[in-house]
Every structure is written in structure tokens, then in C-alpha cells.
Design a protein around this motif. Sequence first.
Motif, mmCIF file in Angstrom:
data_model
loop_
_atom_site.group_PDB
_atom_site.id
_atom_site.type_symbol
_atom_site.label_atom_id
_atom_site.label_comp_id
_atom_site.label_asym_id
_atom_site.label_seq_id
_atom_site.Cartn_x
_atom_site.Cartn_y
_atom_site.Cartn_z
ATOM 1 N N ASN A 99 0.847 -1.187 0.000
ATOM 2 C CA ASN A 99 0.000 0.000 0.000
ATOM 3 C C ASN A 99 0.891 1.249 0.000
ATOM 4 O OD1 ASN A 99 -1.461 2.305 0.991
ATOM 5 N ND2 ASN A 99 -3.118 0.912 1.571
ATOM 6 N N THR A 100 0.898 1.942 -1.147
ATOM 7 C CA THR A 100 1.816 3.075 -1.334
ATOM 8 C C THR A 100 1.526 4.220 -0.370
ATOM 9 O OG1 THR A 100 1.704 2.460 -3.657
ATOM 10 C CG2 THR A 100 2.890 4.467 -3.144
ATOM 11 N N GLU A 101 0.235 4.472 -0.119
ATOM 12 C CA GLU A 101 -0.107 5.612 0.760
ATOM 13 C C GLU A 101 0.299 5.377 2.207
ATOM 14 O OE1 GLU A 101 -4.240 6.734 0.247
ATOM 15 O OE2 GLU A 101 -3.722 7.072 -1.882
ATOM 16 N N ASN A 102 -0.015 4.177 2.708
ATOM 17 C CA ASN A 102 0.284 3.893 4.120
ATOM 18 C C ASN A 102 1.663 3.292 4.316
ATOM 19 O OD1 ASN A 102 -2.370 4.615 4.325
ATOM 20 N ND2 ASN A 102 -3.125 2.517 4.497
ATOM 21 N N LYS A 103 2.348 2.992 3.203
ATOM 22 C CA LYS A 103 3.674 2.345 3.263
ATOM 23 C C LYS A 103 3.607 1.038 4.068
ATOM 24 C CE LYS A 103 6.448 4.449 0.649
ATOM 25 N NZ LYS A 103 6.618 5.874 0.663
ATOM 26 N N THR A 104 2.632 0.209 3.709
ATOM 27 C CA THR A 104 2.495 -1.073 4.405
ATOM 28 C C THR A 104 2.648 -2.240 3.430
ATOM 29 O OG1 THR A 104 0.095 -1.129 4.074
ATOM 30 C CG2 THR A 104 0.899 -0.168 6.155
ATOM 31 N N VAL A 105 2.953 -3.398 4.010
ATOM 32 C CA VAL A 105 2.935 -4.643 3.259
ATOM 33 C C VAL A 105 2.039 -5.631 4.006
ATOM 34 C CG1 VAL A 105 5.014 -5.595 4.398
ATOM 35 C CG2 VAL A 105 4.338 -6.454 2.150
ATOM 36 N N ALA A 106 1.260 -6.413 3.244
ATOM 37 C CA ALA A 106 0.441 -7.462 3.854
ATOM 38 C C ALA A 106 0.455 -8.673 2.926
ATOM 39 C CB ALA A 106 -0.986 -6.960 4.052
ATOM 40 N N PHE A 107 0.271 -9.861 3.505
ATOM 41 C CA PHE A 107 0.200 -11.087 2.703
ATOM 42 C C PHE A 107 -1.248 -11.586 2.727
ATOM 43 C CE2 PHE A 107 4.691 -11.957 4.527
ATOM 44 C CZ PHE A 107 5.264 -11.096 3.606
ATOM 45 N N THR A 108 -1.762 -11.944 1.555
ATOM 46 C CA THR A 108 -3.154 -12.404 1.492
ATOM 47 C C THR A 108 -3.266 -13.917 1.694
ATOM 48 O OG1 THR A 108 -2.962 -12.562 -0.903
ATOM 49 C CG2 THR A 108 -3.865 -10.513 -0.029
ATOM 50 N N HIS A 109 -2.206 -14.525 2.165
ATOM 51 C CA HIS A 109 -2.209 -15.960 2.458
ATOM 52 C C HIS A 109 -1.385 -16.117 3.736
ATOM 53 C CE1 HIS A 109 -1.197 -20.188 2.204
ATOM 54 N NE2 HIS A 109 -1.892 -20.355 1.095
ATOM 55 N N LYS A 110 -1.929 -16.834 4.701
ATOM 56 C CA LYS A 110 -1.311 -16.881 6.039
ATOM 57 C C LYS A 110 0.083 -17.501 6.069
ATOM 58 C CE LYS A 110 -4.812 -16.441 9.560
ATOM 59 N NZ LYS A 110 -5.497 -15.443 8.741
ATOM 60 N N LYS A 111 0.345 -18.409 5.130
ATOM 61 C CA LYS A 111 1.627 -19.134 5.202
ATOM 62 C C LYS A 111 2.751 -18.503 4.393
ATOM 63 C CE LYS A 111 -0.325 -23.552 6.513
ATOM 64 N NZ LYS A 111 -0.785 -24.868 6.023
ATOM 65 N N VAL A 112 2.494 -17.297 3.839
ATOM 66 C CA VAL A 112 3.536 -16.651 3.025
ATOM 67 C C VAL A 112 4.703 -16.182 3.885
ATOM 68 C CG1 VAL A 112 4.097 -14.646 1.578
ATOM 69 C CG2 VAL A 112 1.936 -15.866 1.240
ATOM 70 N N LYS A 113 5.917 -16.504 3.415
ATOM 71 C CA LYS A 113 7.145 -15.925 3.977
ATOM 72 C C LYS A 113 7.925 -15.356 2.804
ATOM 73 C CE LYS A 113 6.498 -17.727 8.117
ATOM 74 N NZ LYS A 113 5.550 -16.893 8.867
ATOM 75 N N ILE A 114 8.633 -14.267 3.044
ATOM 76 C CA ILE A 114 9.487 -13.721 1.975
ATOM 77 C C ILE A 114 10.952 -13.787 2.393
ATOM 78 C CG2 ILE A 114 7.727 -12.220 0.960
ATOM 79 C CD1 ILE A 114 9.138 -9.841 2.419
ATOM 80 N N ASP A 115 11.819 -13.792 1.387
ATOM 81 C CA ASP A 115 13.257 -13.772 1.640
ATOM 82 C C ASP A 115 13.909 -12.976 0.518
ATOM 83 O OD1 ASP A 115 15.645 -15.139 3.177
ATOM 84 O OD2 ASP A 115 16.114 -15.276 1.040
ATOM 85 N N LEU A 116 14.867 -12.132 0.891
ATOM 86 C CA LEU A 116 15.482 -11.243 -0.093
ATOM 87 C C LEU A 116 16.873 -11.716 -0.526
ATOM 88 C CD1 LEU A 116 14.276 -7.934 1.589
ATOM 89 C CD2 LEU A 116 13.369 -8.956 -0.509
ATOM 90 N N GLY A 117 17.180 -12.984 -0.250
ATOM 91 C CA GLY A 117 18.507 -13.546 -0.560
ATOM 92 C C GLY A 117 18.884 -13.448 -2.038
ATOM 93 N N GLY A 118 17.903 -13.315 -2.910
ATOM 94 C CA GLY A 118 18.199 -13.222 -4.346
ATOM 95 C C GLY A 118 18.345 -11.803 -4.851
ATOM 96 N N ILE A 119 18.235 -10.798 -3.954
ATOM 97 C CA ILE A 119 18.295 -9.404 -4.426
ATOM 98 C C ILE A 119 18.999 -8.456 -3.444
ATOM 99 C CG2 ILE A 119 15.989 -8.739 -3.497
ATOM 100 C CD1 ILE A 119 15.573 -7.164 -6.174
ATOM 101 N N ALA A 120 19.057 -8.827 -2.159
ATOM 102 C CA ALA A 120 19.573 -7.906 -1.134
ATOM 103 C C ALA A 120 21.057 -7.590 -1.306
ATOM 104 C CB ALA A 120 19.330 -8.472 0.264
ATOM 105 N N LYS A 121 21.833 -8.570 -1.768
ATOM 106 C CA LYS A 121 23.269 -8.318 -1.927
ATOM 107 C C LYS A 121 23.511 -7.338 -3.077
ATOM 108 C CE LYS A 121 23.916 -12.671 -1.104
ATOM 109 N NZ LYS A 121 24.321 -13.921 -1.703
#
Length: 324
Positions: free
Chosen positions: A151-173
Motif C-alpha cells: 500500500n503506497t499511501e500507508n507504506k504497508t505490506v500485507a500477505f493475502t495468504h497466512k503461510k507466506v514468507k518472503i526472503d530477499l537472498g536473491g536481491i539484497a546483496k
Amino acid sequence: MNIRFINSALFLLIGAFSASLKAEWYSDSAGIMGTNIYVEVWAETPVQGELALRTVMAEMERINQLMSPYIDTSELSVINAKAGQQPVVISDEMFELIDKSVKISKLTKGAFDITFASVGYMYNYKQSERPDEAMIASLLDAINYKHIKLNTENKTVAFTHKKVKIDLGGIAKGHAVDNSISLLQRMGIMHGLVTAGGDTRLIGDRRGKPWIVGIRDPRNKDKQAVVMPLQDSAMSTSGDYERYFEEDGKRYHHILSPKTGKSTYDVQSVSIIGPSSTFNDALSTAVFVMGLREGLGMINRIDGYDAVVMDNQRKMHYSTGLQQ
Ligand code: ADP
Ligand code: MG
């Protein structure tokens, strides 16, 4: 004028003179973000050189504290703990990187997908552990970048599925390397190199000659498969050798297909050359998942980006931009 004043003025003059003669290469390495960081800069004075090295290492550590899945207090860990239940307010930096990740998911038809971690976190390469078929099946639905709502206005992130996990190992470096390079450029560095694992970016050349960036042999860490002369550019490599274990002769490595939750085997190594380390990093992971034909085809359609791929028969392939 008293003699002491003349003495100290002379001392200062000599000091300034010898400092200006001290233009040379400065370098440092460290283990941060679970990988090897290497920095090399041409600096006019020892003070500038030391400051440049320390600035980059501090930036790497800052991003590690923000994005590591192994640190409970990292912003990434907080998102993973809460965003399945409610929107979480996040930093601008995190917002932009997740937003970029989602855009790259669309560009790569889902081959790059930070929600791979919904299954990916069930692997422990150091302990040779992997999820069984039932476990993968129960989590596979959670892998889908479309579950990520920004959400660009509130600067929030939400997942629409309870089991979602994210990882930035492919982009953070790649992101960390880009940030480091900006910091060095702002300090006036004209020749420099920053590497984080397989992600390298360069400022200028190596004073009269190009930088030589190697692509290692995926099956022999002491050998280079290819070396690329580069300047004012960047290159990222993804390989099946960075994190893996073997079981019954099969290699279980850290680059997973979002469709299956399992390692992919079409290629052994992918290097992407382009101006942005962040994009190179994500695209190298994506092309690894897409495989030789589809992956190279995509890179050939993206302006300013090139690829070097070693397939599973150890044959090298180059994008059209590298074939002259
Ligand atoms: P490394 O330099 O660690 O080899 P890569 O750029 O090759 O990094 O990316 C591999 C990392 O990307 C994995 O360790 C994992 O964190 C993450 N990853 C694995 N599969 C995917 C995928 N399909 N999409 C996005 N990220 C992935
Ligand atoms: Mg990558």
C-alpha cells in the motif's frame, strides 16, 4: 615569527605534501550477510581510503541488520511474523525493494519470486535438511508474489495468504552493492570495486586497464570458467554451488523453482552483466530458474543487459550482445 611556528608550519606543509603523494589502492574484506565482502578503491589520501572502506562495510552491516532472516529483530523477520495477519508499516527502503522484487516477478513470469521462502525456509543446507513431498505440497500455494500487497499511501505490506514468507537472498546483496557504490561515488571515488558474494559493481576502470571479474567454475572453486574485462559496469553470478548438500548423488541447492519448491537443474551457473547490481542479482537468479533457452531469450530482449550461462553439460552460452 618564532621558530616554533615556522617549524610547525613546515611540518604541516610536508605532511600535506606527503599525504598527496599517498594516492594508492586501498582494499579490505569481511564476512557479512553470510558471504564474502571485498572492497577496493583508488583514494587520494589514506584518510579517504580508510573512510571509503569503513563506509562500505558499515553499509553492508546496516543492510544485514535490516534484511537478514537469521536476525529476529530484522525488518524482514518482523514482516514475516506479522504480515500474514495484518498490514505492517515498513521503511521506504524495504518498501522499494519489495516493490522492485514484485516487478521482477512479473518480468520473469514468476521465476524470481521472494515468496519462494514459504517453502525455501524448510531447507537447511548446512544440516542437509529438506522438506518432504507432503510438506512441500502443503506450502506450495503460499508461493506466489500476487499474495504480496503493497500500500503506497500507508507504506504497508500485507500477505493475502497466512503461510507466506518472503526472503530477499536473491536481491539484497545486489541492493547492498548498489548502495555502497553510490556512497563511494558521493565521496569522490573514481576507481573502485565492491563485491558481495557473486555480486560485483565497478566505478571507472582499474586506472588505465579494465577490471577483470571472474566467473568461477561451478565444480572447482579454485578455477575460473571465464573472466570478463569490465569497467563502469556490474556483474552478478548465481550458481548451484553457493549453498547445497548432496543426497544419493543428487545436489539439493539454494535456487528453487517457485512452481515446484525444488532446486532447478537446467544450468549450473548464470552471470548477468548490466548497470544495476540489484537487477543483475535478481535476474541471475531468475535466469537460473527459467533455464537456458527461456532465460537467455529474455535477457536478449532486455536493453543494456547481457548473460553468460553454463548449462548442465558445462557448455558456455552468451547473449547476443556478447557475441561480436
Ligand atoms: P547467491 O549469491 O547467494 O548465490 P543468488 O543471486 O544466486 O545468490 O540467489 C540465491 C538466493 O536467492 C537463495 O539463497 C535464496 O535466498 C534466493 N532464492 C532462491 N530461489 C529464488 C527464487 N526463485 N526467487 C527469488 N529468490 C530466490
Ligand atoms: Mg541473484
